[in-house]
Scaffold this motif. Structure first.
Motif, mmCIF file in Angstrom:
data_model
loop_
_atom_site.group_PDB
_atom_site.id
_atom_site.type_symbol
_atom_site.label_atom_id
_atom_site.label_comp_id
_atom_site.label_asym_id
_atom_site.label_seq_id
_atom_site.Cartn_x
_atom_site.Cartn_y
_atom_site.Cartn_z
ATOM 1 N N LEU A 1 34.525 15.429 19.634
ATOM 2 C CA LEU A 1 34.668 16.460 18.269
ATOM 3 C C LEU A 1 33.162 16.283 17.416
ATOM 4 O O LEU A 1 32.747 15.461 17.224
ATOM 5 C CB LEU A 1 35.778 15.904 17.530
ATOM 6 C CG LEU A 1 37.357 15.749 18.195
ATOM 7 C CD1 LEU A 1 38.268 15.347 17.480
ATOM 8 C CD2 LEU A 1 37.365 17.060 18.826
ATOM 9 N N LEU B 1 42.987 21.454 23.968
ATOM 10 C CA LEU B 1 42.331 20.153 23.981
ATOM 11 C C LEU B 1 42.919 19.018 25.096
ATOM 12 O O LEU B 1 42.078 18.491 25.615
ATOM 13 C CB LEU B 1 42.509 19.585 22.492
ATOM 14 C CG LEU B 1 41.746 18.309 22.313
ATOM 15 C CD1 LEU B 1 40.389 18.398 22.233
ATOM 16 C CD2 LEU B 1 42.284 17.677 20.731
ATOM 17 N N SER C 1 44.742 25.201 15.744
ATOM 18 C CA SER C 1 43.586 24.676 15.751
ATOM 19 C C SER C 1 43.201 23.581 14.717
ATOM 20 O O SER C 1 43.938 23.713 13.659
ATOM 21 C CB SER C 1 42.317 25.758 15.981
ATOM 22 O OG SER C 1 42.193 26.245 14.633
ATOM 23 N N TYR D 1 38.882 23.583 16.854
ATOM 24 C CA TYR D 1 39.284 23.047 18.357
ATOM 25 C C TYR D 1 40.680 23.642 18.529
ATOM 26 O O TYR D 1 41.642 23.073 17.473
ATOM 27 C CB TYR D 1 39.309 21.476 18.394
ATOM 28 C CG TYR D 1 37.858 21.250 18.393
ATOM 29 C CD1 TYR D 1 37.120 21.039 19.639
ATOM 30 C CD2 TYR D 1 37.191 20.572 17.109
ATOM 31 C CE1 TYR D 1 35.784 20.515 19.649
ATOM 32 C CE2 TYR D 1 35.719 20.190 17.365
ATOM 33 C CZ TYR D 1 34.938 20.214 18.576
ATOM 34 O OH TYR D 1 33.908 19.656 18.278
#
Length: 217
Positions: free
Chosen positions: A113, A124, A78, A119
Motif C-alpha cells: 500500500l 485486493l 475502495s 485500492y
C-alpha cells in the motif's frame, strides 16, 4: 460518540444519510469516524502528523494533497491512505459516505500500500478455489483491519473473541451465528460482535468478501 448494541446488523451508509453540500461527521471512537458528504460538499483537513485511512462505502471521493497539489479519485468500494504532515482536501460530486481511521503509531501496514492511491477492496484479496484468503491491512494500537475472501460454504469461527469486532460484507452474503442466533449479511451490511462472545461465519455465495475491523467502535 456513537452507540451500537452488540449483536446488531447495521449499514453505515443508511445510518449516515448525506445532506446536500454538507459534511456530517459521526465519531465512532477517538480515532475512527463516519463522514457523510452530500452532493457538492467540500472539506479540508488541516495538517495532521498521522496518516489516515479512508474507506469509501458509497459514492466517490475526490482527494487533494494541498501541500503538493496531487489529486486522485477514490470510488465506492475502495480505500486510500492520506499521508501525515500535510493539508488535504476532499469533495463529492454525488452523495458519499466514508469511514475514516486515524493511523496513530501503526505497527504494521500492508506492504504493497502506498499513500494517495485508491485500492479496490474487492480486488485486493484474490479468490482461491476451496479456501479462504485473509490479508492484514493495518495494525494501529488496538485497531486491526483484515480483508477476507471466502468461497461458498467455507467458514471460520472464534470460540471467544478478546476484542469488539465489526464484520462488513463487501460482496456476496455471509451467515453469522452469534449467541445461538443466525443472521444473514448482504452487501454493505455490518455486524457488531462484542468481546467475550463466540462467532461463526459461513459464506453463502462465491465469492464472499468481508472487511473485518477490530476495535473501531
Amino acid at each position: 460518540m456513537t452507540t451500537i448494541n452488540g449483536g446488531t446488523v447495521f449499514d453505515f451508509t443508511q445510518r449516515n444519510r448525506p445532506v446536500s453540500k454538507s459534511v456530517i461527521i459521526e465519531d465512532l471512537n477517538d480515532f475512527s469516524s463516519i463522514h457523510s458528504l452530500g452532493s457538492g460538499a467540500k472539506g479540508v483537513s488541516s495538517s495532521n502528523p498521522y496518516k489516515r485511512i479512508v474507506f469509501v462505502l458509497s459514492g466517490q471521493l475526490e482527494c487533494t494533497n494541498r501541500t503538493t497539489g496531487h489529486t486522485w479519485t477514490c470510488p465506492e468500494g475502495s480505500f486510500t491512505i492520506f499521508p501525515g504532515n500535510c493539508t488535504t482536501g476532499f469533495s463529492a460530486a454525488e452523495d458519499t459516505v466514508a469511514l475514516r481511521i486515524v493511523v496513530v503509531n501503526p505497527t504494521e501496514i500492508y506492504s504493497i500500500l502506498e499513500d494517495e492511491k485508491a485500492y479496490d477492496l474487492k480486488q485486493l484479496v484474490p479468490e482461491q478455489e476451496d479456501s479462504s484468503v485473509f490479508i492484514h491491512i493495518l495494525s494501529c494500537g488496538n485497531t486491526k483491519i483484515w480483508a477476507v475472501t471466502m468461497v461458498e460454504g467455507k467458514f471460520f469461527e472464534a470460540e471467544t473473541l478478546n476484542s469488539n469486532m465489526v464484520y462488513m460484507c463487501l460482496e456476496g452474503e455471509v451467515k453469522i451465528t452469534y449467541q445461538d442466533k443466525e443472521r444473514i449479511l448482504h452487501e454493505n451490511q455490518c455486524f457488531y460482535c462484542l468481546k467475550d462472545n463466540g462467532i461463526h461465519l459461513q459464506a453463502g455465495a462465491s465469492p464472499t468478501r468481508l472487511l473485518i475491523m477490530k476495535d473501531i467502535l
